[in-house]
Design a protein around this motif. Structure first.
Motif, PDB file in Angstrom:
ATOM      1  N   GLY A  33      36.526  47.177  47.321  1.00  0.00           N
ATOM      2  CA  GLY A  33      37.716  47.836  46.779  1.00  0.00           C
ATOM      3  C   GLY A  33      38.735  46.841  46.269  1.00  0.00           C
ATOM      4  N   ILE A  34      38.961  45.757  47.056  1.00  0.00           N
ATOM      5  CA  ILE A  34      39.923  44.720  46.627  1.00  0.00           C
ATOM      6  C   ILE A  34      39.454  44.092  45.319  1.00  0.00           C
ATOM      7  N   ALA A  35      38.150  43.760  45.281  1.00  0.00           N
ATOM      8  CA  ALA A  35      37.605  43.160  44.052  1.00  0.00           C
ATOM      9  C   ALA A  35      37.777  44.110  42.875  1.00  0.00           C
ATOM     10  N   ALA A  36      37.539  45.416  43.106  1.00  0.00           N
ATOM     11  CA  ALA A  36      37.674  46.394  42.020  1.00  0.00           C
ATOM     12  C   ALA A  36      39.118  46.482  41.544  1.00  0.00           C
ATOM     13  N   LEU A  37      40.063  46.440  42.482  1.00  0.00           N
ATOM     14  CA  LEU A  37      41.478  46.491  42.088  1.00  0.00           C
ATOM     15  C   LEU A  37      41.855  45.276  41.236  1.00  0.00           C
ATOM     16  N   ILE A  38      41.396  44.087  41.679  1.00  0.00           N
ATOM     17  CA  ILE A  38      41.690  42.875  40.893  1.00  0.00           C
ATOM     18  C   ILE A  38      41.071  42.995  39.507  1.00  0.00           C
ATOM     19  N   THR A  39      39.809  43.479  39.469  1.00  0.00           N
ATOM     20  CA  THR A  39      39.130  43.654  38.184  1.00  0.00           C
ATOM     21  C   THR A  39      39.939  44.577  37.276  1.00  0.00           C
ATOM     22  N   GLY A  40      40.416  45.695  37.854  1.00  0.00           N
ATOM     23  CA  GLY A  40      41.206  46.641  37.063  1.00  0.00           C
ATOM     24  C   GLY A  40      42.449  45.995  36.496  1.00  0.00           C
ATOM     25  N   ILE A  41      43.142  45.211  37.337  1.00  0.00           N
ATOM     26  CA  ILE A  41      44.372  44.557  36.874  1.00  0.00           C
ATOM     27  C   ILE A  41      44.056  43.565  35.753  1.00  0.00           C
TER      28      ILE A  41
END
Lengths: 253, 173
Positions: free
Chosen positions: B89-97
């Motif tokens: 989830g953290i990786a996905a959030l960073i990716t989104g940003i």
């Protein structure tokens, strides 16, 4: 082409051979665009194309090497081989764009060096604790940079050489050197600052570490831009990595 | 012939000139020549507009990718309660940003923005493939479409720069 007529200088239109003022953009007689100015435009378009190809070639070769790297077991021998391979890749590209070596010629002065050493020792400490905290929180494990070097006679010395000295020299030469220069030619200063920092963070191959790698790279790029030298960046990068390695080593002692 | 100014770029014409030496406009030319000049401008403007549209489609795609990552990331981090999903989830959030950052970048600097987003997307695919090699083939059609949009975007961004420069040399805003 240029010839002297009276006091004013003239050149001849390529198409209709009429006399036009020197450096004209369009022929006043037949409307054709001035060949020499057009050629300059084509050259700049060609230059951008070749710069882009150079950048993509570098990025893809590095990505390819990184993919291979993830499948190699980490031993002292493989770490040395991989470090030297990356150094060779960076050197080959740097030699093809030799103007990045000019960034090394500038004389470094003492006060900035002290500042850089202090700043990057602090970032090294910060990243160690932040990184260890995150790793333990997320993966319940800690990663050691020292691990492949314990089999050698002088673990700390070799770890400093291959984790701190090599990356400091060659990553700076690449990302603050030719990658930055290339991006600046293609898209201007602002894009070069962000682009080279972003690419630097990406080739560390970890989405989570983008959080500290992008600001870290932006700081190095800022120093390179302000000072016009990658010497400070190399020193800073070395101090950062050396601090991380030393803290890693000290934690095990 | 009397001295006149160019009706396209307002610079002074030399008395013997038919064409404006600054922008190439046939000020003293025939109507056909004037029409041709205007048609060339319209054509170039259309190319620039088309190119900008294709660059825009890259931007929209980046916002969609960012949105998907942020939705999934938010779910994993805050709602699933699963520790392993928390990391993803953290990786996905960073990716989104990062995708949002790239989309803003595309707005300001189309060429480098699209390139950065493309390289970032490729790195994501590589990272996924290292964890699970079979992931290369999942959603392969969608991936081919995405690659197509990126490559079209890079070419269009180059075209936009090139034809905007030509229009600028003809003193057209």
């Amino acid at each position: 082409m240029a010839e002297q007529v009276g006091l004013e200088e003239f050149e001849l239109c390529e198409r209709c051979q009429s006399q036009q003022p020197l450096g004209f953009k369009f022929c006043g007689n037949c409307g054709v665009r001035n060949e020499s100015i057009q050629k300059e435009q084509i050259n700049s378009a060609f230059q951008i194309e070749s710069n882009l190809k150079f950048l993509f070639a570098y990025i893809f070769i590095v990505l390819f090497a990184l993919i291979i790297n993830t499948y190699i077991e980490e031993t002292f021998l493989t770490v040395v081989t991989v470090s030297i391979s990356f150094a060779i890749i960076d050197l080959v590209f740097a030699i093809r764009q030799p103007d990045c070596f000019n960034l090394l010629k500038k004389q470094l002065s003492v006060v900035p060096i002290v500042l850089v050493v202090a700043t990057f020792s602090v970032t090294g400490i910060l990243v160690t604790f932040l990184g260890n905290g995150l790793n333990e929180l997320l993966f319940q494990e800690s990663y050691s940079y020292m691990y492949p070097f314990y089999e050698t006679e002088f673990p700390l010395l070799y770890a400093l050489l291959f984790v701190a000295v090599f990356p400091a020299i060659f990553e700076e030469l690449a990302f603050r050197g030719f990658v930055f220069n290339n991006l600046e030619k293609v898209a201007g200063m602002k894009s070069a600052v962000w682009g080279s920092s972003f690419l630097f963070a990406l080739v560390h191959f970890s989405i989570i570490s983008l959080i500290w790698l992008v600001p870290f790279a932006l700081l190095l790029t800022y120093i390179r831009r302000k000072s016009g030298s990658i010497g400070y960046g190399m020193i800073g990068h070395f101090c950062h990595n050396a601090t991380v390695v030393y803290l890693d080593y000290a934690a095990v002692l | 012939m009397e001295a006149i100014t160019c009706s396209n770029c307002k610079s002074d014409l030399r008395t013997e000139d038919v064409f404006c030496s600054e922008c190439g406009y046939p000020e003293r030319g025939t109507d056909i020549e004037k029409n041709n000049f205007e048609r060339r401008i319209i054509l170039k403007k259309r190319v620039v507009k088309d190119a900008e549209k294709k660059v825009d489609s890259v931007r929209i795609m980046l916002y969609i990718l960012a949105g998907l990552n942020i939705v999934i990331g938010t779910y994993y981090v805050f709602l699933s309660g699963d520790e392993f999903l928390f990391i993803d989830g953290i990786a996905a959030l960073i990716t989104g940003i990062v995708f949002i950052g790239c989309a803003i970048w595309v707005n300001n600097q189309p060429l480098t923005g699209v390139m950065a987003a493309f390289i970032f997307w490729i790195v994501l695919q590589i990272l996924a493939a290292i964890v699970d090699p079979a992931s290369i083939f999942s959603g392969i059609l969608l991936k081919i479409v995405i690659i197509g949009v990126f490559i079209k975007g890079i070419n269009s961004a180059k075209d936009a720069v090139k034809y905007s420069e030509q229009l600028a040399s003809m003193k057209v805003k």
